[in-house]
Design a protein around this motif. Structure first.
Motif, PDB file in Angstrom:
ATOM      1  N   GLU A  20      -1.133  19.253  56.722  1.00 35.08           N
ATOM      2  CA  GLU A  20      -1.223  17.850  56.305  1.00 35.08           C
ATOM      3  C   GLU A  20      -1.576  16.956  57.490  1.00 35.08           C
ATOM      4  N   ALA A  21      -0.989  17.227  58.645  1.00 28.29           N
ATOM      5  CA  ALA A  21      -1.288  16.430  59.843  1.00 28.29           C
ATOM      6  C   ALA A  21      -2.746  16.604  60.248  1.00 28.29           C
ATOM      7  N   ALA A  22      -3.245  17.820  60.197  1.00 31.34           N
ATOM      8  CA  ALA A  22      -4.651  18.068  60.528  1.00 31.34           C
ATOM      9  C   ALA A  22      -5.558  17.345  59.537  1.00 31.34           C
ATOM     10  N   ALA A  23      -5.175  17.374  58.266  1.00 34.92           N
ATOM     11  CA  ALA A  23      -5.967  16.686  57.238  1.00 34.92           C
ATOM     12  C   ALA A  23      -5.976  15.185  57.481  1.00 34.92           C
ATOM     13  N   GLU A  24      -4.805  14.640  57.780  1.00 36.58           N
ATOM     14  CA  GLU A  24      -4.710  13.195  58.050  1.00 36.58           C
ATOM     15  C   GLU A  24      -5.567  12.811  59.257  1.00 36.58           C
ATOM     16  N   GLY A  25      -5.652  13.699  60.223  1.00 35.09           N
ATOM     17  CA  GLY A  25      -6.461  13.440  61.414  1.00 35.09           C
ATOM     18  C   GLY A  25      -7.935  13.770  61.237  1.00 35.09           C
ATOM     19  N   GLY A  26      -8.302  14.263  60.051  1.00 33.76           N
ATOM     20  CA  GLY A  26      -9.703  14.592  59.786  1.00 33.76           C
ATOM     21  C   GLY A  26     -10.188  15.826  60.529  1.00 33.76           C
ATOM     22  N   ASP A  27      -9.258  16.670  60.966  1.00 34.48           N
ATOM     23  CA  ASP A  27      -9.612  17.851  61.755  1.00 34.48           C
ATOM     24  C   ASP A  27      -9.755  19.070  60.851  1.00 34.48           C
ATOM     25  N   GLU A  28     -10.939  19.241  60.301  1.00 31.35           N
ATOM     26  CA  GLU A  28     -11.197  20.323  59.350  1.00 31.35           C
ATOM     27  C   GLU A  28     -11.090  21.708  59.989  1.00 31.35           C
ATOM     28  N   LEU A  29     -11.490  21.832  61.250  1.00 32.79           N
ATOM     29  CA  LEU A  29     -11.400  23.132  61.912  1.00 32.79           C
ATOM     30  C   LEU A  29      -9.948  23.532  62.151  1.00 32.79           C
ATOM     31  N   GLU A  30      -9.108  22.587  62.544  1.00 38.08           N
ATOM     32  CA  GLU A  30      -7.678  22.879  62.722  1.00 38.08           C
ATOM     33  C   GLU A  30      -7.037  23.205  61.376  1.00 38.08           C
ATOM     34  N   LEU A  31      -7.408  22.480  60.347  1.00 36.11           N
ATOM     35  CA  LEU A  31      -6.891  22.750  59.011  1.00 36.11           C
ATOM     36  C   LEU A  31      -7.258  24.168  58.584  1.00 36.11           C
ATOM     37  N   ALA A  32      -8.478  24.577  58.848  1.00 34.61           N
ATOM     38  CA  ALA A  32      -8.913  25.933  58.496  1.00 34.61           C
ATOM     39  C   ALA A  32      -8.108  26.976  59.271  1.00 34.61           C
ATOM     40  N   ALA A  33      -7.855  26.733  60.537  1.00 34.79           N
ATOM     41  CA  ALA A  33      -7.077  27.677  61.345  1.00 34.79           C
ATOM     42  C   ALA A  33      -5.647  27.783  60.814  1.00 34.79           C
ATOM     43  N   ALA A  80      -4.986  20.867  51.904  1.00 32.32           N
ATOM     44  CA  ALA A  80      -3.664  21.211  52.430  1.00 32.32           C
ATOM     45  C   ALA A  80      -2.644  21.331  51.300  1.00 32.32           C
ATOM     46  N   LEU A  81      -2.672  20.404  50.379  1.00 31.24           N
ATOM     47  CA  LEU A  81      -1.672  20.359  49.313  1.00 31.24           C
ATOM     48  C   LEU A  81      -1.805  21.509  48.310  1.00 31.24           C
ATOM     49  N   ARG A  82      -2.934  22.190  48.327  1.00 35.23           N
ATOM     50  CA  ARG A  82      -3.129  23.335  47.418  1.00 35.23           C
ATOM     51  C   ARG A  82      -2.091  24.434  47.658  1.00 35.23           C
ATOM     52  N   HIS A  83      -1.406  24.386  48.767  1.00 35.46           N
ATOM     53  CA  HIS A  83      -0.440  25.433  49.119  1.00 35.46           C
ATOM     54  C   HIS A  83       0.975  25.142  48.610  1.00 35.46           C
ATOM     55  N   GLN A 103      -2.843  33.639  42.536  1.00 36.62           N
ATOM     56  CA  GLN A 103      -4.049  33.989  41.783  1.00 36.62           C
ATOM     57  C   GLN A 103      -4.918  32.746  41.565  1.00 36.62           C
ATOM     58  N   HIS A 104      -4.293  31.637  41.184  1.00 33.00           N
ATOM     59  CA  HIS A 104      -5.043  30.396  40.980  1.00 33.00           C
ATOM     60  C   HIS A 104      -5.637  29.911  42.308  1.00 33.00           C
ATOM     61  N   HIS A 105      -4.860  30.003  43.373  1.00 32.63           N
ATOM     62  CA  HIS A 105      -5.317  29.570  44.695  1.00 32.63           C
ATOM     63  C   HIS A 105      -6.560  30.349  45.110  1.00 32.63           C
ATOM     64  N   ILE A 106      -6.533  31.647  44.926  1.00 31.58           N
ATOM     65  CA  ILE A 106      -7.668  32.497  45.293  1.00 31.58           C
ATOM     66  C   ILE A 106      -8.871  32.207  44.405  1.00 31.58           C
TER      67      ILE A 106
END
Length: 122
Positions: A20-33, A80-83, A103-106
């Motif tokens: 969520e913090a990475a998303a708020e900061g717009g850091d897509e690469l950190e969010l992916a990691a 982020a919230l999908r989890h 299953q839905h997430h995948i």
């Protein structure tokens, strides 16, 4: 999922907060990691260490595909919230709900999900 370790839910919740913090900061690469860390943490708890390198490579390629194919800004917070549903089901000790959430997430990892898994995606 029937017998999660004592640390699984707190670890997943911490990763969720970091996503969520990475998303708020717009850091897509950190969010992916962090997303990769989340899923690898699930595999670690399941005792599927031998599959970890395969999962990691698949996740890296999935993230590269999603990021490179995005036509505009993506809703990183929603990513982020999908989890949340996965964590909630595990916290409740509901293995069936956890399996359904995973299953839905995948099935909805990429926008093509509904075309690939029409019976799973609502």
């Amino acid at each position: 999922m029937r017998h999660p370790s004592r640390n699984l839910v707190p670890d997943l919740q911490a990763l969720m907060r970091q996503m969520e913090a990475a998303a708020e900061g717009g850091d897509e690469l950190e969010l992916a990691a962090l997303d990769r860390d989340f899923h690898r943490r699930l595999f670690a708890d399941a005792g599927l260490a031998a599959l970890d390198p395969i999962l990691h490579r698949c996740l890296v390629h999935n993230h590269r595909y999603k990021i490179s194919r995005s036509l505009g800004p993506r809703d990183l917070r929603q990513t982020a919230l999908r989890h949340e549903a996965i964590i909630a089901a595990i916290a409740q000790g509901d293995a069936g709900a956890a399996a359904t959430a995973l299953q839905h997430h995948i099935a909805t990892i990429v926008d093509l999900g509904p075309n690939i898994f029409p019976d799973i995606v609502p």
